[in-house]
Motif scaffolding. Structure first.
Motif, PDB file in Angstrom:
ATOM      1  N   PHE A  30      -3.087   1.118   2.113  1.00  0.00           N
ATOM      2  CA  PHE A  30      -4.015   0.733   0.799  1.00  0.00           C
ATOM      3  C   PHE A  30      -5.141   1.611   1.297  1.00  0.00           C
ATOM      4  CE2 PHE A  30      -0.270  -1.855   1.345  1.00  0.00           C
ATOM      5  CZ  PHE A  30      -0.119  -2.335  -0.472  1.00  0.00           C
ATOM      6  N   ALA A  31      -5.634   2.155  -0.029  1.00  0.00           N
ATOM      7  CA  ALA A  31      -6.941   2.573  -0.223  1.00  0.00           C
ATOM      8  C   ALA A  31      -7.899   1.092   0.495  1.00  0.00           C
ATOM      9  CB  ALA A  31      -7.321   2.349  -1.629  1.00  0.00           C
ATOM     10  N   GLY A  32      -9.309   1.219   0.882  1.00  0.00           N
ATOM     11  CA  GLY A  32     -10.323   0.365   1.540  1.00  0.00           C
ATOM     12  C   GLY A  32     -10.714  -0.431   0.049  1.00  0.00           C
ATOM     13  N   ASP A  33     -10.033   0.298  -1.240  1.00  0.00           N
ATOM     14  CA  ASP A  33     -10.687  -0.932  -2.437  1.00  0.00           C
ATOM     15  C   ASP A  33      -9.344  -1.067  -3.267  1.00  0.00           C
ATOM     16  OD1 ASP A  33     -10.060   1.698  -3.407  1.00  0.00           O
ATOM     17  OD2 ASP A  33     -11.271   2.129  -5.086  1.00  0.00           O
ATOM     18  N   ALA A  34      -8.185  -0.962  -3.053  1.00  0.00           N
ATOM     19  CA  ALA A  34      -6.876  -1.183  -3.291  1.00  0.00           C
ATOM     20  C   ALA A  34      -7.390  -2.832  -4.504  1.00  0.00           C
ATOM     21  CB  ALA A  34      -5.021  -0.783  -2.119  1.00  0.00           C
ATOM     22  N   VAL A  35      -6.583  -2.525  -5.618  1.00  0.00           N
ATOM     23  CA  VAL A  35      -6.399  -4.067  -5.852  1.00  0.00           C
ATOM     24  C   VAL A  35      -5.076  -4.753  -5.642  1.00  0.00           C
ATOM     25  CG1 VAL A  35      -6.397  -5.074  -8.361  1.00  0.00           C
ATOM     26  CG2 VAL A  35      -8.112  -3.377  -7.511  1.00  0.00           C
ATOM     27  N   PHE A  36      -4.302  -5.616  -5.412  1.00  0.00           N
ATOM     28  CA  PHE A  36      -3.956  -6.310  -4.810  1.00  0.00           C
ATOM     29  C   PHE A  36      -2.817  -6.975  -5.493  1.00  0.00           C
ATOM     30  CE2 PHE A  36      -1.165  -8.306  -1.868  1.00  0.00           C
ATOM     31  CZ  PHE A  36      -0.163  -7.149  -1.207  1.00  0.00           C
ATOM     32  N   ARG A  37      -1.444  -7.026  -6.037  1.00  0.00           N
ATOM     33  CA  ARG A  37      -0.970  -7.943  -6.495  1.00  0.00           C
ATOM     34  C   ARG A  37       0.383  -8.274  -5.988  1.00  0.00           C
ATOM     35  NH1 ARG A  37       0.591 -12.614  -8.479  1.00  0.00           N
ATOM     36  NH2 ARG A  37      -0.055 -13.692  -9.919  1.00  0.00           N
ATOM     37  N   VAL A  44      -8.441  -7.927  -3.453  1.00  0.00           N
ATOM     38  CA  VAL A  44      -9.021  -6.277  -3.113  1.00  0.00           C
ATOM     39  C   VAL A  44      -9.596  -5.875  -2.042  1.00  0.00           C
ATOM     40  CG1 VAL A  44     -11.107  -4.319  -4.046  1.00  0.00           C
ATOM     41  CG2 VAL A  44     -10.032  -6.281  -6.350  1.00  0.00           C
ATOM     42  N   GLY A  45      -9.088  -4.527  -1.320  1.00  0.00           N
ATOM     43  CA  GLY A  45      -9.583  -4.020  -0.300  1.00  0.00           C
ATOM     44  C   GLY A  45      -8.081  -4.174   0.791  1.00  0.00           C
ATOM     45  N   ARG A  46      -8.689  -3.653   1.990  1.00  0.00           N
ATOM     46  CA  ARG A  46      -6.736  -3.689   3.478  1.00  0.00           C
ATOM     47  C   ARG A  46      -6.860  -5.421   3.669  1.00  0.00           C
ATOM     48  NH1 ARG A  46      -8.757   2.222   5.543  1.00  0.00           N
ATOM     49  NH2 ARG A  46      -7.101   3.315   3.768  1.00  0.00           N
ATOM     50  N   ALA A  47      -8.365  -5.291   3.888  1.00  0.00           N
ATOM     51  CA  ALA A  47      -8.184  -7.607   4.455  1.00  0.00           C
ATOM     52  C   ALA A  47      -7.525  -7.992   3.820  1.00  0.00           C
ATOM     53  CB  ALA A  47     -10.149  -7.977   4.304  1.00  0.00           C
ATOM     54  N   GLY A  48      -7.701  -8.513   2.569  1.00  0.00           N
ATOM     55  CA  GLY A  48      -6.529  -8.996   1.805  1.00  0.00           C
ATOM     56  C   GLY A  48      -4.768  -8.705   1.548  1.00  0.00           C
ATOM     57  N   VAL A  49      -4.571  -7.133   1.785  1.00  0.00           N
ATOM     58  CA  VAL A  49      -3.624  -7.411   2.177  1.00  0.00           C
ATOM     59  C   VAL A  49      -2.572  -7.654   3.073  1.00  0.00           C
ATOM     60  CG1 VAL A  49      -2.328  -4.929   2.010  1.00  0.00           C
ATOM     61  CG2 VAL A  49      -3.564  -5.178   0.237  1.00  0.00           C
ATOM     62  N   GLU A 107      -3.943  13.154   2.466  1.00  0.00           N
ATOM     63  CA  GLU A 107      -3.055  11.463   2.935  1.00  0.00           C
ATOM     64  C   GLU A 107      -2.720  10.520   1.160  1.00  0.00           C
ATOM     65  OE1 GLU A 107      -3.648   7.777   5.891  1.00  0.00           O
ATOM     66  OE2 GLU A 107      -5.547   8.895   5.018  1.00  0.00           O
ATOM     67  N   TRP A 108      -2.190  10.000   1.051  1.00  0.00           N
ATOM     68  CA  TRP A 108      -2.023   9.522   0.120  1.00  0.00           C
ATOM     69  C   TRP A 108      -1.576   7.633   0.263  1.00  0.00           C
ATOM     70  CZ3 TRP A 108      -1.031  11.205  -5.491  1.00  0.00           C
ATOM     71  CH2 TRP A 108      -1.318  12.854  -5.119  1.00  0.00           C
ATOM     72  N   LEU A 109      -2.657   7.291  -0.146  1.00  0.00           N
ATOM     73  CA  LEU A 109      -2.832   5.848  -0.338  1.00  0.00           C
ATOM     74  C   LEU A 109      -2.906   4.989  -1.425  1.00  0.00           C
ATOM     75  CD1 LEU A 109      -5.846   5.929   1.661  1.00  0.00           C
ATOM     76  CD2 LEU A 109      -3.909   5.523   2.466  1.00  0.00           C
ATOM     77  N   ILE A 110      -1.783   3.645  -1.058  1.00  0.00           N
ATOM     78  CA  ILE A 110      -1.469   3.092  -2.554  1.00  0.00           C
ATOM     79  C   ILE A 110      -3.156   2.193  -2.349  1.00  0.00           C
ATOM     80  CG2 ILE A 110      -0.883   0.726  -3.236  1.00  0.00           C
ATOM     81  CD1 ILE A 110       0.980   0.971  -0.890  1.00  0.00           C
ATOM     82  N   THR A 111      -3.433   2.802  -4.047  1.00  0.00           N
ATOM     83  CA  THR A 111      -4.757   1.833  -5.085  1.00  0.00           C
ATOM     84  C   THR A 111      -4.356   1.028  -5.695  1.00  0.00           C
ATOM     85  OG1 THR A 111      -6.513   3.015  -5.672  1.00  0.00           O
ATOM     86  CG2 THR A 111      -4.984   3.654  -6.899  1.00  0.00           C
ATOM     87  N   HIS A 112      -3.349   0.973  -6.392  1.00  0.00           N
ATOM     88  CA  HIS A 112      -3.179  -0.615  -6.706  1.00  0.00           C
ATOM     89  C   HIS A 112      -1.910  -0.506  -7.353  1.00  0.00           C
ATOM     90  CE1 HIS A 112      -2.178  -2.540  -9.984  1.00  0.00           C
ATOM     91  NE2 HIS A 112      -3.150  -2.993 -10.723  1.00  0.00           N
TER      92      HIS A 112
END
Length: 120
Positions: A30-37, A44-49, A107-112
């Motif tokens: 995931f991107a460092g600023d990814a929105v995760f639901r 928001v962010g990797r820590a939440g993931v 690199e491709w990262l998940i941003t949402h």
């Protein structure tokens, strides 16, 4: 590389880390600023993931099938998938998953990341 190959590569790595119950590794996709639901309040962010997946039970696995892809820009790719989250001791949870991937360098990262539970 084709859009489907890019999405499959990212989702295969995500699935492998989920199946291995390695929340820190899941978060690296995931991107460092990814929105995760997920199925709980968003973060928001990797820590939440990482926190979300650390809270998942051991033995959880994810099986997915990619349904749609859309290239939104040179560095932005939308994916829509059906995912079955399976548990060793209870019925699984089927969901639809929407992901938005962003390319950073090579690199491709998940941003949402957004799941919707399939009812019925």
């Amino acid at each position: 590389m084709e859009d489907k190959e890019i999405l499959t590569g990212v989702l295969d790595r995500w699935k492998d880390a989920v199946d291995a119950h390695e929340p820190g590794r899941v978060a690296t996709y995931f991107a460092g600023d990814a929105v995760f639901r997920g199925l709980h309040p968003y973060s928001v962010g990797r820590a939440g993931v990482a926190e979300y997946y650390a809270g998942q039970p051991l033995g959880l696995t994810a099986g997915y099938s990619l349904l749609e892809t859309r290239r939104l820009a040179d560095d932005l790719l939308l994916g829509y998938a059906h995912v079955d989250f399976a548990f060793p001791d209870r019925p699984g949870i089927p969901v639809y998953l929407s992901v938005l991937l962003r390319r950073t360098g090579d690199e491709w990262l998940i941003t949402h990341y957004q799941v919707t539970r399939i009812e019925g």
